[in-house]
Design a protein around this motif. Sequence first.
Motif, PDB file in Angstrom:
ATOM      1  N   GLY B 231       0.812  -1.212   0.000  1.00  0.00           N
ATOM      2  CA  GLY B 231       0.000   0.000   0.000  1.00  0.00           C
ATOM      3  C   GLY B 231       0.845   1.260   0.000  1.00  0.00           C
ATOM      4  O   GLY B 231       2.072   1.216   0.128  1.00  0.00           O
ATOM      5  N   LEU B 232       0.174   2.399  -0.162  1.00  0.00           N
ATOM      6  CA  LEU B 232       0.883   3.672  -0.239  1.00  0.00           C
ATOM      7  C   LEU B 232       0.140   4.722   0.578  1.00  0.00           C
ATOM      8  O   LEU B 232      -1.090   4.794   0.556  1.00  0.00           O
ATOM      9  N   LYS B 233       0.921   5.538   1.275  1.00  0.00           N
ATOM     10  CA  LYS B 233       0.312   6.618   2.043  1.00  0.00           C
ATOM     11  C   LYS B 233       1.090   7.918   1.847  1.00  0.00           C
ATOM     12  O   LYS B 233       2.143   8.105   2.452  1.00  0.00           O
ATOM     13  N   PRO B 234       0.590   8.799   0.977  1.00  0.00           N
ATOM     14  CA  PRO B 234       1.166  10.138   0.945  1.00  0.00           C
ATOM     15  C   PRO B 234       0.684  10.896   2.178  1.00  0.00           C
ATOM     16  O   PRO B 234      -0.482  10.796   2.553  1.00  0.00           O
ATOM     17  N   ALA B 235       1.602  11.616   2.827  1.00  0.00           N
ATOM     18  CA  ALA B 235       1.229  12.304   4.062  1.00  0.00           C
ATOM     19  C   ALA B 235       1.892  13.665   4.127  1.00  0.00           C
ATOM     20  O   ALA B 235       3.049  13.823   3.734  1.00  0.00           O
ATOM     21  N   GLY B 236       1.142  14.620   4.618  1.00  0.00           N
ATOM     22  CA  GLY B 236       1.688  15.959   4.794  1.00  0.00           C
ATOM     23  C   GLY B 236       1.451  16.816   3.560  1.00  0.00           C
ATOM     24  O   GLY B 236       1.784  16.436   2.443  1.00  0.00           O
ATOM     25  N   GLY B 237       0.837  17.967   3.787  1.00  0.00           N
ATOM     26  CA  GLY B 237       0.694  18.923   2.675  1.00  0.00           C
ATOM     27  C   GLY B 237      -0.515  18.695   1.785  1.00  0.00           C
ATOM     28  O   GLY B 237      -0.734  19.446   0.842  1.00  0.00           O
ATOM     29  N   ILE B 238      -1.295  17.636   2.057  1.00  0.00           N
ATOM     30  CA  ILE B 238      -2.497  17.419   1.249  1.00  0.00           C
ATOM     31  C   ILE B 238      -3.687  17.897   2.064  1.00  0.00           C
ATOM     32  O   ILE B 238      -4.204  17.175   2.926  1.00  0.00           O
ATOM     33  N   SER B 239      -4.122  19.117   1.815  1.00  0.00           N
ATOM     34  CA  SER B 239      -5.189  19.652   2.664  1.00  0.00           C
ATOM     35  C   SER B 239      -6.451  19.986   1.877  1.00  0.00           C
ATOM     36  O   SER B 239      -7.483  20.274   2.460  1.00  0.00           O
ATOM     37  N   LYS B 240      -6.373  19.916   0.532  1.00  0.00           N
ATOM     38  CA  LYS B 240      -7.531  20.281  -0.282  1.00  0.00           C
ATOM     39  C   LYS B 240      -8.075  19.075  -1.040  1.00  0.00           C
ATOM     40  O   LYS B 240      -7.312  18.206  -1.490  1.00  0.00           O
ATOM     41  N   ALA B 241      -9.395  19.067  -1.217  1.00  0.00           N
ATOM     42  CA  ALA B 241     -10.044  17.971  -1.937  1.00  0.00           C
ATOM     43  C   ALA B 241      -9.479  17.830  -3.349  1.00  0.00           C
ATOM     44  O   ALA B 241      -9.280  16.723  -3.852  1.00  0.00           O
ATOM     45  N   LYS B 242      -9.215  18.974  -3.975  1.00  0.00           N
ATOM     46  CA  LYS B 242      -8.731  18.943  -5.357  1.00  0.00           C
ATOM     47  C   LYS B 242      -7.397  18.190  -5.453  1.00  0.00           C
ATOM     48  O   LYS B 242      -7.189  17.402  -6.371  1.00  0.00           O
ATOM     49  N   GLN B 243      -6.503  18.452  -4.472  1.00  0.00           N
ATOM     50  CA  GLN B 243      -5.231  17.728  -4.456  1.00  0.00           C
ATOM     51  C   GLN B 243      -5.469  16.233  -4.291  1.00  0.00           C
ATOM     52  O   GLN B 243      -4.852  15.414  -4.967  1.00  0.00           O
ATOM     53  N   ALA B 244      -6.373  15.905  -3.367  1.00  0.00           N
ATOM     54  CA  ALA B 244      -6.632  14.486  -3.089  1.00  0.00           C
ATOM     55  C   ALA B 244      -7.117  13.786  -4.359  1.00  0.00           C
ATOM     56  O   ALA B 244      -6.687  12.665  -4.670  1.00  0.00           O
ATOM     57  N   ILE B 245      -7.990  14.456  -5.108  1.00  0.00           N
ATOM     58  CA  ILE B 245      -8.501  13.842  -6.337  1.00  0.00           C
ATOM     59  C   ILE B 245      -7.364  13.622  -7.332  1.00  0.00           C
ATOM     60  O   ILE B 245      -7.299  12.597  -8.018  1.00  0.00           O
ATOM     61  N   GLN B 246      -6.431  14.577  -7.377  1.00  0.00           N
ATOM     62  CA  GLN B 246      -5.289  14.397  -8.284  1.00  0.00           C
ATOM     63  C   GLN B 246      -4.456  13.169  -7.897  1.00  0.00           C
ATOM     64  O   GLN B 246      -3.985  12.432  -8.757  1.00  0.00           O
ATOM     65  N   TYR B 247      -4.314  12.955  -6.610  1.00  0.00           N
ATOM     66  CA  TYR B 247      -3.594  11.747  -6.172  1.00  0.00           C
ATOM     67  C   TYR B 247      -4.365  10.487  -6.576  1.00  0.00           C
ATOM     68  O   TYR B 247      -3.777   9.492  -6.987  1.00  0.00           O
ATOM     69  N   LEU B 248      -5.690  10.539  -6.459  1.00  0.00           N
ATOM     70  CA  LEU B 248      -6.480   9.355  -6.827  1.00  0.00           C
ATOM     71  C   LEU B 248      -6.391   9.085  -8.327  1.00  0.00           C
ATOM     72  O   LEU B 248      -6.402   7.933  -8.761  1.00  0.00           O
ATOM     73  N   VAL B 249      -6.333  10.161  -9.117  1.00  0.00           N
ATOM     74  CA  VAL B 249      -6.165   9.986 -10.566  1.00  0.00           C
ATOM     75  C   VAL B 249      -4.835   9.275 -10.836  1.00  0.00           C
ATOM     76  O   VAL B 249      -4.776   8.317 -11.618  1.00  0.00           O
ATOM     77  N   MET B 250      -3.780   9.712 -10.172  1.00  0.00           N
ATOM     78  CA  MET B 250      -2.479   9.055 -10.354  1.00  0.00           C
ATOM     79  C   MET B 250      -2.557   7.590  -9.962  1.00  0.00           C
ATOM     80  O   MET B 250      -2.021   6.715 -10.635  1.00  0.00           O
ATOM     81  N   LEU B 251      -3.253   7.352  -8.865  1.00  0.00           N
ATOM     82  CA  LEU B 251      -3.388   5.979  -8.358  1.00  0.00           C
ATOM     83  C   LEU B 251      -4.125   5.104  -9.363  1.00  0.00           C
ATOM     84  O   LEU B 251      -3.681   4.010  -9.717  1.00  0.00           O
ATOM     85  N   ARG B 252      -5.254   5.641  -9.836  1.00  0.00           N
ATOM     86  CA  ARG B 252      -6.074   4.873 -10.776  1.00  0.00           C
ATOM     87  C   ARG B 252      -5.294   4.549 -12.041  1.00  0.00           C
ATOM     88  O   ARG B 252      -5.364   3.432 -12.564  1.00  0.00           O
ATOM     89  N   GLU B 253      -4.539   5.548 -12.543  1.00  0.00           N
ATOM     90  CA  GLU B 253      -3.889   5.346 -13.828  1.00  0.00           C
ATOM     91  C   GLU B 253      -2.525   4.668 -13.716  1.00  0.00           C
ATOM     92  O   GLU B 253      -1.902   4.390 -14.724  1.00  0.00           O
ATOM     93  N   THR B 254      -2.066   4.445 -12.487  1.00  0.00           N
ATOM     94  CA  THR B 254      -0.782   3.755 -12.347  1.00  0.00           C
ATOM     95  C   THR B 254      -0.967   2.343 -11.801  1.00  0.00           C
ATOM     96  O   THR B 254      -0.303   1.408 -12.236  1.00  0.00           O
ATOM     97  N   LEU B 255      -1.873   2.185 -10.843  1.00  0.00           N
ATOM     98  CA  LEU B 255      -2.024   0.885 -10.187  1.00  0.00           C
ATOM     99  C   LEU B 255      -3.380   0.233 -10.416  1.00  0.00           C
ATOM    100  O   LEU B 255      -3.539  -0.971 -10.225  1.00  0.00           O
ATOM    101  N   GLY B 256      -4.380   1.040 -10.775  1.00  0.00           N
ATOM    102  CA  GLY B 256      -5.661   0.445 -11.156  1.00  0.00           C
ATOM    103  C   GLY B 256      -6.558   0.051  -9.993  1.00  0.00           C
ATOM    104  O   GLY B 256      -6.344   0.430  -8.833  1.00  0.00           O
TER     105      GLY B 256
END
Lengths: 490, 297
Positions: B231-256
């Motif tokens: 698993g993966l846990k980015p931590a620190g500095g992610i305080s906005k929903a928009k950022q979180a969605i960008q991380y999920l996009v990366m997750l979806r398109e890299t690991l599925g």
Amino acid sequence: MSDKETTLDFDTDWSYSPAPQSSTEVKLRDRYNLFIGGKYQPSQTKDYLEIINPATEEKLSEVPQAGAADIQSAVEAAREAYTHTWSPMPAADRGKLIFRIARMIQERAREIAVIETMDGGKPIRESRDVDVPLAAAHFFYYAGWADKLDYAFPGRSAQPIGVAAQIIPWNFPLLMAAWKLAPALAAGNTLVLKPAETTPLTAMVLAEIVREAGIPPGVVNIVTGGGETGQILVRHPDVDKIAFTGSTAVGKEIMRTLAGSTKRYTLELGGKAANIIFADAALDQAVEGIIDSIFFNQGHVCCAGSRLFVQESVYAEVIKKLQERMEMLIVGNPLDKNTDIGAINSREQLERIQAFVEIGKQEGGEVYQSKCNLPDNGFWHAPTLFSNVSQSHRVVQEEIFGPVLAVQTFRTVDEVIEKANNTPYGLSGGVWTDKGAKIFKVTREIRAGVIWANTFNKFDPTSPFGGYKESGMGREGGVEGLMPYVRLDG
Amino acid sequence: MNNLRPMHTVDQIGVQERVKRLKARSIKQKSKLHALTLTLSMIDLTTLEGRDSPSKVRQLCYKATHLHEKFPGIPHVAAVCVYAPMIKVAKEALRGSSVKVAAVATAFPSGMATLETKLAEVNQAVQDGTDEVDMVISRGRLLSGEHDYVAEEIARVKELCGQAHLKVILETGELVTLDNVRAASYLAMRAGANFIKTSTGKVQPAATPEVTLVMMQAIRDYHHESGRRVGLKPAGGISKAKQAIQYLVMLRETLGQAWLTPDLFRFGASSLANDVLMQIVKQSTGIYQSPNYFSID
């Protein structure tokens, strides 16, 4: 690799909702006319070409099929403007007017991007982020040269050459128009531009911009039509220079036509670029670059990296990464902001690509296609990868001009250089390695006009672009791009 | 491990370009709501301050289980992340819910303690009943090339964890290069990490999309190599929903698909939950509400 084959599932519960770019502000006319002598004129042939959206097959507009009489009046208008207005104009004033074109393209950027996408099928992300900004950049760049030609060619006096006939392809309609217009105008020439048969609409917008920018009548003339119109234009006796971008077959025909004449010409033709991944490359980024180099604009790119060479020790890993990455490409509505791969430009081109894929299979190539759902209407082709092919396979030799990649392996540096050069083309290439020395060796020995290292498809108006061998002659972009449009005295 | 080919390198410019492309994904309507809900369920609600007190931890636990009761169907967060002395308090406060307790250990955030001290700390945390251990690695040792030391450190902690899940914090803000991030990711995964985590939140930069993408790619390659899903846990500095969605996009398109779950992806954040809630309410009602409508703890 583990004993058990592991696969990632990209068909996820969470998918992206449609995010289409609005096209409501775009007002296309039902019919466009020829732009000759600063006026819109109907064609004397009365024949019209239907312009369709390749993503939906719906009619967008129609444009005239210009005939000999139309070409005659366009060339006359260009000659008149060359002699009396444009070449005598102070160069600084010419520069100002070209700057104005650049700014007006920026002002109408969104509208132009939407039209480019509707007309040609390319994703809005590309027309918005690549085609339109680069087109504006070319005008900005050459506007700056207009009154500095003496510095471009120190010790020489640069004079314009007259009337240029410019014929451009359907893959980057506005951008290719910019590549042609900007240096010609900066050097003081007038011109007749013929956009491609299937994609004339942004050229029609460009005509509006040219008029509103205050470019004097006749300096820029735009005539629409198919191959026949182009032939008439090339043969016209009062044209001083031909600038053509398109297929090698047509390029050869133009050379035959011009043999024995004093007309100058530049040709930017086909390609079958080699992209080379060495085992020491940053593989994930290399794979990303390969994807971009072959699937950018549905592979309708003359400098597309359509031949991939992978060093054998990383072959299995690279193929797996490529296939995984292909599964994440979003194919569909070109106006959707999330679309990675849009529609094939025309039915004719789609059939050509399909025929090549068929040939590849018959020749024993192993084919992999991403499992994307293609829309029912319009022209679509899934991203395709051929492995188990060699230099003697037709899918490796010929320019397919579609989203089809052919992958081969190699063992040594010398071997891959020899194979990369083993093609009639020489437009572009790519090298992926962590070792600087290898970059210098390989890029020096591959005969191609532009070779990218650890990146691909980077364009800039300051950088010359053009081919070796059957990929063409002459350069566009940079100071070199002025050369074909000036006569150097002294 | 007889794979003699050196681990492949990372090209920083290429990573930046890829991140830029992924950030440009336009996530609207239903897909946005789905992403926001998923984000909430992946949050490790965190308080890691020297001034933390039992009552503050209890408040945080209450919030973790009662996110925004005006809106039914909103999931609770994945875990509450606290310092080791707060484990018992958190366990007690979360009794009966499925929210996990995660505790930072091994001389968090610097990792500057002897191995014995670190192991004792982990042992205590496990005894106290933590569900997850977030350990820090010895970055100084890693950077000076003592890879075996760091690998052993992780393996020994893993041994003590027993049933508890081990998250290994790489503190990427101190690792200098993306090549080091990839190497450290591999080292942690091979030593037995259940999760790899970007940062403590105490060093800048903390999680960045570039670092996170490189770690995702390492997880993918390691999955193909070993069959194991880390698993993966980015931590620190992610305080906005928009950022979180960008991380999920990366997750979806890299690991599925397999990684789109709190079992394999977490956000370490303290203020993200409220911004996500505000966006969810906005998606449902069409209007933004004042931040004052969302309780801060």
